[in-house]
Write an enzyme that holds these catalytic residues in place. Structure first.
Site, PDB file in Angstrom:
ATOM      1  N   GLY A 397       1.435   3.031  -3.131  1.00  0.00           N
ATOM      2  CA  GLY A 397       0.447   2.026  -3.481  1.00  0.00           C
ATOM      3  C   GLY A 397      -0.211   2.283  -4.821  1.00  0.00           C
ATOM      4  O   GLY A 397       0.361   2.903  -5.730  1.00  0.00           O
ATOM      5  N   SER A 398      -1.462   1.861  -4.946  1.00  0.00           N
ATOM      6  CA  SER A 398      -2.155   1.806  -6.238  1.00  0.00           C
ATOM      7  C   SER A 398      -2.388   3.162  -6.889  1.00  0.00           C
ATOM      8  O   SER A 398      -2.823   3.226  -8.044  1.00  0.00           O
ATOM      9  CB  SER A 398      -3.502   1.099  -6.066  1.00  0.00           C
ATOM     10  OG  SER A 398      -3.317  -0.207  -5.578  1.00  0.00           O
ATOM     11  N   ALA A 399      -2.135   4.269  -6.187  1.00  0.00           N
ATOM     12  CA  ALA A 399      -2.336   5.586  -6.781  1.00  0.00           C
ATOM     13  C   ALA A 399      -1.472   5.797  -8.018  1.00  0.00           C
ATOM     14  O   ALA A 399      -1.778   6.647  -8.857  1.00  0.00           O
ATOM     15  CB  ALA A 399      -2.052   6.674  -5.746  1.00  0.00           C
ATOM     16  N   VAL A 400      -0.396   4.994  -8.181  1.00  0.00           N
ATOM     17  CA  VAL A 400       0.500   5.171  -9.329  1.00  0.00           C
ATOM     18  C   VAL A 400       0.069   4.333 -10.529  1.00  0.00           C
ATOM     19  O   VAL A 400       0.726   4.362 -11.570  1.00  0.00           O
ATOM     20  CB  VAL A 400       1.955   4.817  -8.953  1.00  0.00           C
ATOM     21  CG1 VAL A 400       2.408   5.589  -7.735  1.00  0.00           C
ATOM     22  CG2 VAL A 400       2.113   3.322  -8.729  1.00  0.00           C
ATOM     23  N   LYS A 401      -1.020   3.601 -10.437  1.00  0.00           N
ATOM     24  CA  LYS A 401      -1.386   2.665 -11.500  1.00  0.00           C
ATOM     25  C   LYS A 401      -1.711   3.352 -12.826  1.00  0.00           C
ATOM     26  O   LYS A 401      -1.622   2.738 -13.890  1.00  0.00           O
ATOM     27  CB  LYS A 401      -2.557   1.790 -11.052  1.00  0.00           C
ATOM     28  CG  LYS A 401      -2.158   0.737 -10.015  1.00  0.00           C
ATOM     29  CD  LYS A 401      -3.347  -0.070  -9.522  1.00  0.00           C
ATOM     30  CE  LYS A 401      -2.917  -1.139  -8.526  1.00  0.00           C
ATOM     31  NZ  LYS A 401      -4.065  -1.874  -7.933  1.00  0.00           N
TER      32      LYS A 401
END
Length: 702
Positions: A397-401
């Site tokens: 999820g968004s942790a890679v943004k």
């Protein structure tokens, strides 16, 4: 007439006298020549090849036997013993070259007078082998068998192997009835028979009493090949909280794994050697195993050992000093369990298969702690599974943004001074609207820092569309460059996402890439947008830790490692000199500028310390010293392994990456709680807060 006969006799006699001596002389001459040739050949062989033949005789009469040495030990970063060896008295057996089954039968029956052993799981064949090894028993059974089992259809005798197999079948058919003592003898017979020529096997190395040692010692002369010695077993003084990281060692019965057999035999191992089978024990096998002892054995003409001499005592295996502090490791494992138990109590782990966390030093790559819990969704039973950090993959999820934004900055579609984008959802034909978790219209536009603070999916999709030179008509069409997947993944790979990290533990897997085209060969543009905000490809947690460490340290992708140094062992058992020390290894430098990096660092700091309802990681705001973080939430599915055809229920995977202290990071962390039924609870945030509090307290940071 008489006169004529006299004349004939005279002539015949004279010819005999002259012929017989000549023939004898010729025969003697030939014998002399042959004898001279033989003497000459013997002299030639003695002078020219005498040394070679003598060496050949010595080689065949003398054999070098090797013996195992205690395995190296493993310590934590503070010198605490994590894995050691407990030494046990043992009774062993060294098999001679020509020992027969009946010889072993005799030894076994004598030996069980003085000691007892636990009975193995014996097959009927094992029991029959023992019975048939009794002197004269095989011949007796053969005579009792029907003729059809002794000869073939032509009336010829069967080969010895076929005949023996028929003897075994006959014994089994008659019924095998062994008492308790006979079963012990059959167990020993099995172990001793399975040994290779001149190899040593342990007959008993657990619960050996002083009485048994004394009695066996007194009767060694009648027990050829049997001796008294010691054996070792692995022990864990600090508990087994990281046993899954350390790995296992095979038993003597297991020996060398089949997959490594040829390689290890070529390296001087024996088939029944105890070797590392997984993870650190396997990765550092050559260090931990040490150097075998060597004993020169003289074998007589009957292949029996006549004399032995120790020529080299061997070298105990080297010791490993890890980067992990065992006290911190225990706290991390306890903190993880506390939060996972809380999630269980909240009733959201129905489909959960566990939770994982890893912490590393972003300046060096040293692993500070690695912990995991594996949960069985059907039984609810949990077990420690630290290796899930390196061998399990999750859609994060968004942790890679952070990687998405830095990729766009490096691509030039935004700049540190010009990165404000309208915050609008994406409407694709035939699919649900793609948007952020907050309501449409919450923000009219966002900067890159704000997009990280509020975790905007819409902003990340806009970056992907800019990189892919999108042609977009809402609810009608979206086209992107055909290389959009490889472009975004190329940037992700620079941080370690989607590639192996190179950690020094065997068994690491790599992330899983989703397909780029559908069954019709068309580019999956919607999936490219999903990739931009972390809802498509899957990564291991160690990849996530390497990625956030790269952001924390200024752009250097470092190789994670868990072994800090290797150290010799002195003869007295104490630590010796260091033989190697692990130095930080830079795998690559990510090509962003300091200004570009500052955009992401500030955005992650704002995610913790910023204001506004949609700020995502405020639970970490009161940690001192301050930290930066990025949360993640991804749609996931639980696939029932026992019912793969069923429709998988939708679940939620929550994650977090973070680093601290913000100004001078010395710890980076990645956490994942996969397949929850609800994202309520913020368990990764709460876990990170506990771990940071413990770490800063233990290291004295304020």
């Amino acid at each position: 007439m008489r006169r004529i006969l006299d004349i004939i006799k005279k002539r015949t006699g004279s010819q005999a006298k002259s012929t017989i001596p000549f023939r004898l002389n010729l025969l003697f001459f030939i014998v002399f020549v042959l004898f001279a040739m033989l003497v000459g050949q013997l002299a030639y062989l003695q002078i020219v090849y005498g040394g070679k033949f003598q060496a050949e005789v010595d080689r065949t009469d003398k054999t070098v036997m090797t013996g195992s040495v205690p395995r190296g030990m493993i310590y934590d970063s503070k010198g605490r013993l994590l894995v050691g060896n407990s030494t046990e008295n043992a009774i062993s057996y060294t098999k001679s070259g020509s020992v027969s089954s009946s010889d072993i039968y005799t030894i076994v029956n004598r030996l069980t007078k003085y000691m007892s052993v636990e009975v193995d799981d014996l097959s009927s064949r094992d029991k029959a082998d023992y019975i048939l090894s009794a002197p004269g028993k095989s011949d007796k059974v053969t005579k009792q068998m029907p003729k059809s089992q002794r000869v073939n259809s032509d009336g010829d005798a069967l080969s010895s192997s076929k005949l023996y197999n028929n003897e075994v079948k006959y014994i089994e058919k008659q019924g095998i009835h062994l008492n308790k003592k006979d079963l012990q003898r059959a167990t020993l017979f099995k172990k001793m028979s399975a040994a290779y020529s001149l190899s040593t096997v342990f007959l008993k190395d657990k619960d050996l009493t002083s009485r048994e040692i004394a009695q066996v010692s007194e009767h060694l002369t009648e027990l050829p090949g049997v001796s008294i010695g010691t054996n070792w077993n692995r022990e864990y003084p600090q508990g087994k909280s990281i046993a899954s990281i350390i790995g296992g060692v095979s038993t003597e019965q297991q020996g060398i794994p089949d997959s490594e057999l040829n390689t290890m035999l070529a390296a001087g191992y024996s088939r029944n050697d105890r070797v590392g089978t997984s993870y650190l024990e396997k990765s550092y096998e050559s260090i931990l195993a040490g150097t075998k002892s060597q004993r020169e054995v003289q074998v007589g003409s009957n292949n029996q050992i006549k004399k032995s001499k120790l020529v080299y005592g061997g070298q105990k295996g080297g010791n490993l000093n890890l980067t992990i502090d065992s006290k911190f490791q225990k706290k991390v494992q306890a903190d993880l369990k506390e939060q996972y138990d809380a999630a269980k109590s909240a009733g959201i782990t129905q489909y959960s298969d566990g939770a994982y966390v890893v912490a590393m030093n972003p300046k060096t790559g040293a692993i500070l702690a690695m912990a995991g819990i594996h949960n069985n969704p059907k039984t609810g039973k949990t077990s420690e599974d630290a290796l899930g950090v390196i061998n399990r993959t999750f859609v994060m999820g968004s942790a890679v943004k952070g990687a998405t934004v830095l990729g766009a900055l490096m691509d030039g579609v935004i700049t540190p001074s010009n990165n404000t984008i309208a915050d609008e959802p994406v409407y694709l034909p035939g699919t649900a609207v793609k948007k952020s978790v907050y309501p449409i219209g919450t923000f009219s536009s966002l900067t890159a820092e704000q997009a990280l603070q509020f975790s905007s999916n819409e902003y990340m999709m806009a970056l992907a569309m800019k990189e892919g030179h999108a042609k977009y008509v809402p609810k009608e069409s979206l086209t992107l460059d055909s290389d959009i997947f490889s472009k975004m993944r190329g940037y992700f790979n620079q941080f370690g996402l989607g590639v192996k990290t190179g950690i020094d533990i065997s068994g690491e897997t790599t992330g899983i890439e989703g397909s780029t085209r559908n069954s019709s060969g068309q580019l999956k543009t919607g999936s490219a947008l999903d990739l931009s905000y972390g809802n498509y490809d899957a990564y291991t947690l160690i990849e996530m830790a390497q990625y956030i460490s790269t952001i924390a340290n200024g752009g250097y992708r470092l190789k994670p490692y868990i072994v800090q140094s290797i150290q010799k062992t002195k003869d007295n058992g104490k630590k010796g000199a260091l033989t190697s020390v692990t130095k930080p290894s830079v795998l690559n430098k990510v090509g962003f500028t300091q200004d570009e990096l500052n955009v992401v660092r500030k955005g992650m700091y704002a995610a913790v310390h910023g204001s506004g309802y949609w700020t995502t990681a405020t639970k970490l705001a009161d940690i001192s010293p301050s930290v930066a973080a990025k949360t993640g939430t991804a749609q996931s599915f639980y696939y029932d392994p026992d019912n793969p055809s069923s429709d998988p229920p939708e679940t939620i995977t929550t994650s977090l990456v973070s680093f601290g202290p913000y100004k001078n990071p010395n710890i980076a962390m990645a956490i994942v709680f996969p397949n929850l039924t609800s994202e309520t609870g913020s368990y990764p945030n709460l876990l990170a807060k506990q771990i940071y509090t413990d770490y800063f307290k233990m290291t004295g940071q304020k």
